[in-house]
Motif scaffolding. Structure first.
Motif, mmCIF file in Angstrom:
data_model
loop_
_atom_site.group_PDB
_atom_site.id
_atom_site.type_symbol
_atom_site.label_atom_id
_atom_site.label_comp_id
_atom_site.label_asym_id
_atom_site.label_seq_id
_atom_site.Cartn_x
_atom_site.Cartn_y
_atom_site.Cartn_z
ATOM 1 N N HIS A 126 -16.192 -3.597 -13.772
ATOM 2 C CA HIS A 126 -16.015 -4.078 -15.110
ATOM 3 C C HIS A 126 -15.718 -3.236 -16.077
ATOM 4 O O HIS A 126 -15.266 -3.659 -17.301
ATOM 5 C CB HIS A 126 -17.103 -5.129 -15.244
ATOM 6 N N TRP A 127 -15.952 -1.983 -15.966
ATOM 7 C CA TRP A 127 -15.407 -1.036 -17.128
ATOM 8 C C TRP A 127 -13.859 -0.692 -17.184
ATOM 9 O O TRP A 127 -13.568 -0.197 -18.205
ATOM 10 C CB TRP A 127 -16.332 0.052 -16.882
ATOM 11 N N LEU A 128 -13.219 -1.401 -16.137
ATOM 12 C CA LEU A 128 -11.819 -1.115 -16.306
ATOM 13 C C LEU A 128 -11.253 -2.585 -16.925
ATOM 14 O O LEU A 128 -11.664 -3.564 -16.858
ATOM 15 C CB LEU A 128 -11.006 -1.103 -14.905
ATOM 16 N N HIS A 129 -10.241 -2.553 -17.938
ATOM 17 C CA HIS A 129 -9.444 -3.350 -18.346
ATOM 18 C C HIS A 129 -8.516 -3.946 -17.114
ATOM 19 O O HIS A 129 -8.105 -3.213 -16.071
ATOM 20 C CB HIS A 129 -8.505 -2.870 -19.442
ATOM 21 N N THR A 130 -7.881 -5.385 -17.406
ATOM 22 C CA THR A 130 -7.167 -5.859 -16.261
ATOM 23 C C THR A 130 -5.951 -4.994 -15.546
ATOM 24 O O THR A 130 -5.641 -5.104 -14.536
ATOM 25 C CB THR A 130 -6.879 -7.208 -16.598
ATOM 26 N N GLY A 131 -5.369 -4.510 -16.630
ATOM 27 C CA GLY A 131 -4.030 -3.771 -16.174
ATOM 28 C C GLY A 131 -4.428 -2.595 -15.206
ATOM 29 O O GLY A 131 -3.822 -2.458 -13.908
ATOM 30 N N GLU A 213 -20.976 6.317 -25.088
ATOM 31 C CA GLU A 213 -22.226 5.484 -24.985
ATOM 32 C C GLU A 213 -22.232 4.308 -23.990
ATOM 33 O O GLU A 213 -23.209 4.082 -23.474
ATOM 34 C CB GLU A 213 -22.466 4.686 -26.246
ATOM 35 N N HIS A 214 -20.912 3.711 -23.857
ATOM 36 C CA HIS A 214 -20.784 2.564 -22.940
ATOM 37 C C HIS A 214 -19.233 2.221 -22.592
ATOM 38 O O HIS A 214 -18.643 2.413 -23.585
ATOM 39 C CB HIS A 214 -21.551 1.540 -23.191
ATOM 40 N N ALA A 215 -18.950 2.047 -21.428
ATOM 41 C CA ALA A 215 -17.488 1.761 -21.105
ATOM 42 C C ALA A 215 -17.257 0.388 -20.917
ATOM 43 O O ALA A 215 -17.728 -0.217 -20.011
ATOM 44 C CB ALA A 215 -17.046 2.526 -19.927
ATOM 45 N N ASP A 216 -16.788 -0.369 -21.725
ATOM 46 C CA ASP A 216 -16.572 -1.885 -21.738
ATOM 47 C C ASP A 216 -15.187 -2.344 -21.436
ATOM 48 O O ASP A 216 -14.254 -1.906 -22.133
ATOM 49 C CB ASP A 216 -16.820 -2.585 -23.020
ATOM 50 N N GLY A 217 -14.940 -2.871 -20.086
ATOM 51 C CA GLY A 217 -13.416 -3.295 -19.727
ATOM 52 C C GLY A 217 -13.497 -4.753 -20.080
ATOM 53 O O GLY A 217 -13.875 -5.395 -21.121
ATOM 54 N N ASP A 218 -12.816 -5.415 -19.033
ATOM 55 C CA ASP A 218 -12.651 -6.851 -18.815
ATOM 56 C C ASP A 218 -13.439 -7.498 -17.844
ATOM 57 O O ASP A 218 -13.995 -6.643 -16.833
ATOM 58 C CB ASP A 218 -11.072 -7.179 -18.681
ATOM 59 N N THR A 219 -13.743 -8.833 -17.947
ATOM 60 C CA THR A 219 -14.626 -9.635 -17.154
ATOM 61 C C THR A 219 -13.886 -10.638 -16.663
ATOM 62 O O THR A 219 -14.243 -11.919 -16.882
ATOM 63 C CB THR A 219 -16.053 -10.098 -17.404
#
Length: 253
Positions: A126-131, A213-219
């Motif tokens: 989930h730390w990755l974006h959809t692409g 601090e934190h890696a936020d991608g997409d869910t």
């Protein structure tokens, strides 16, 4: 858990990571059980497994306890979590670890095998974006052997059910606060302890240099994962487990 690098209780660090993760996911062991049930059903009890974004090796730990003749390659970029994993499984010739960035086009070249019976991952992508995630799925289609399996258990949000999502989130937050009042560590607390340990402090500092601090991608939803895996070249894909907030997708080559 503190001490010199050679005297550190790595198993204790791994167990503390598990407890911290369970604060966020009380059903974490259930998803691991279902994941390994599927592995046994699809590829048998002696699989060669790629533990993708392995962290401290939580999946590998459960894999080997259930299937003593399995083999596992753990791949991750986090130097602190990999240090714990390598310390925990030191001397076990069934396990190897690889440092690699899953967004790099050549990460597969670092793996010791060309293909695996199963690729397993949980609460990591989930730390990755959809692409980039769709691109990774395309690469994984070339890693899983014909007839093998890919399983991803992660946050998969259904945007079509906002009231259900909010009701579940309210209950989850209340339960976390109750556990926190009883002394449970959250993600930030756990990393603060790691930064104070002489054996982990340097690796922890490097970890935050890499990720911030934190890696936020997409869910994206389970349906998105199913479509993306089929588009990537997997023959079949569908959900095999779900909680109110998370789900697990299975894809077969």
């Amino acid at each position: 858990m503190t001490g010199t690098t050679t005297g550190t209780d790595w198993r204790a660090w791994q167990e503390s990571w598990d407890r911290q993760q369970e604060w966020y996911m009380p059903d974490r062991e259930e998803r691991f059980r279902v994941m390994l049930d599927v592995v046994e059903a699809v590829v048998g009890p002696e699989p060669r497994v790629l533990d993708l974004a392995c962290g401290t090796g939580s999946i590998t730990d459960r894999l080997l306890r259930r299937f003593p003749n399995a083999r596992s390659t753990g791949v991750d970029l986090d130097p602190a979590l990999l240090m714990i994993a390598e310390g925990t499984f030191a001397g076990d010739d069934r396990v190897s670890f690889v440092t690699a960035d899953l967004t790099a086009p050549d990460w597969r070249e670092r793996l010791p095998y060309d293909s695996y019976d199963a690729v397993l991952t949980a609460t990591a992508l989930h730390w990755l974006h959809t692409g980039p995630l769709a691109a990774l799925y395309g690469q994984l289609a070339g890693v899983v052997r014909e007839g093998g399996a890919f399983l991803n258990a992660d946050h998969m949000v259904d945007g079509a059910t906002p009231r259900i999502n909010e009701a579940e989130a309210v209950l989850r937050r209340a339960r976390r606060e109750a556990a926190r009042a009883e002394g449970a560590l959250d993600w930030a607390d756990w990393w603060a302890l790691a930064a104070e340990d002489p054996a982990l402090s340097a690796a922890t500092a490097r970890r935050f240099e890499i990720y911030g601090e934190h890696a936020d991608g997409d869910t994206p939803s389970l349906d998105w994962h199913v479509r993306a895996l089929r588009d990537a070249g997997f023959a079949e894909a569908r959900g095999v487990w779900a909680s109110p907030s998370d789900a697990m997708v299975l894809a077969l080559r």
